[in-house]
Design a protein around this motif. Structure first.
Motif, short mmCIF file in Angstrom:
data_model
loop_
_atom_site.label_atom_id
_atom_site.label_comp_id
_atom_site.label_asym_id
_atom_site.label_seq_id
_atom_site.Cartn_x
_atom_site.Cartn_y
_atom_site.Cartn_z
N VAL A 15 36.35 -38.07 43.51
CA VAL A 15 36.07 -36.47 43.39
C VAL A 15 37.57 -35.89 43.29
CG1 VAL A 15 35.03 -34.35 44.17
CG2 VAL A 15 33.80 -36.44 44.43
N SER A 16 37.92 -35.51 42.24
CA SER A 16 38.95 -34.68 42.08
C SER A 16 38.68 -33.32 41.58
CB SER A 16 40.04 -35.34 40.98
OG SER A 16 40.94 -34.54 40.68
N LEU A 17 39.06 -32.45 42.31
CA LEU A 17 38.82 -30.97 42.34
C LEU A 17 40.00 -30.41 41.96
CD1 LEU A 17 37.02 -30.67 45.79
CD2 LEU A 17 36.00 -30.83 43.55
N ARG A 18 39.88 -29.57 40.79
CA ARG A 18 41.21 -28.90 40.20
C ARG A 18 41.62 -27.68 40.79
NH1 ARG A 18 38.90 -30.78 34.28
NH2 ARG A 18 39.43 -33.07 34.55
N ALA A 19 41.98 -27.56 42.32
CA ALA A 19 42.34 -26.67 43.09
C ALA A 19 42.67 -27.38 44.23
CB ALA A 19 40.85 -25.81 43.36
N THR A 58 41.52 -34.29 46.46
CA THR A 58 40.75 -35.46 46.25
C THR A 58 39.94 -35.59 47.56
OG1 THR A 58 42.33 -36.35 45.04
CG2 THR A 58 41.09 -38.00 45.79
N PHE A 59 38.58 -36.41 47.08
CA PHE A 59 37.73 -36.70 48.18
C PHE A 59 37.25 -38.24 47.69
CE2 PHE A 59 37.85 -32.51 49.07
CZ PHE A 59 37.71 -32.43 50.55
N ALA A 60 37.08 -39.28 48.60
CA ALA A 60 36.36 -40.30 48.24
C ALA A 60 34.88 -40.06 48.71
CB ALA A 60 36.94 -41.62 48.94
#
Length: 187
Positions: A108-112, A154-156
């Protein structure tokens, strides 16, 4: 007599072939209903632009047909990229798979960012930290913080297996926004 028994045998065989062909055609036209009506698929999903609204909370929830991870931001955010595969820590490039429970890994890639304008962290997690207790969840196994660098967080997300998922962007509460990840319990 011999001709009659041969014709009878051929008639029985032919009737059997016709009956099986008819049932095969009927079986080919039936479809099974999607689990809970879910038709999301498991392909990568991405949308939105980079935002400077910081991440302020991560929480999870259990539902009848899926498990949910909610990423909440202090302001409008609509940018993300989510897909199955290896997840790397932001800034240092360390693989998170050895540290994340589950049979499959959603990156999960968050654009913030997960920090404010003064570069102070806005969530209480350190890189590599497990951020949720997922005991009794049917699909989710782990959520690990991969860090925040140059405006990306980022999250896994470890899940039981490669399963369908969807990503939603929700406004509110108030001026906040949320990026929501739902992972189905089965296909």
């Amino acid at each position: 007599m011999r001709i009659r028994s041969t014709l009878t045998a051929l008639t029985v065989v032919l009737a059997g072939l016709v009956a099986s062909a008819g049932s095969s055609a009927a079986e080919g036209t039936t479809t099974t209903a999607a689990y809970c009506g879910i038709t999301w698929g498991s392909a990568e999903k991405a949308a939105g632009a980079l935002s400077d609204a910081p991440l302020i909370d991560v929480r999870t929830g259990r539902h009848d047909c899926y498990d949910r991870v909610v990423f909440e931001f202090n302001g409008p955010v609509d940018g993300y990229a989510v897909g199955y595969g290896e997840t790397w820590t932001e800034g240092e490039g360390l693989a998170l798979s050895p540290y994340t429970a589950g049979g499959a890994l959603l990156r999960v890639s968050l654009r913030a960012p997960a920090y404010d304008d003064d570069h102070l962290g806005t969530v209480p997690y350190a890189v590599g930290e497990h951020v949720a207790n997922l005991l009794r969840y049917q699909t989710l196994r782990d959520v690990v913080f991969g860090g925040s660098f140059e405006g990306y967080s980022t999250f896994a997300v470890g899940v039981r297996a490669r399963l369908p998922f969807r990503v939603l962007v929700l406004a509110g509460p108030g001026t906040h926004s949320r990026v929501v990840l739902d992972v189905a319990h089965q296909w």
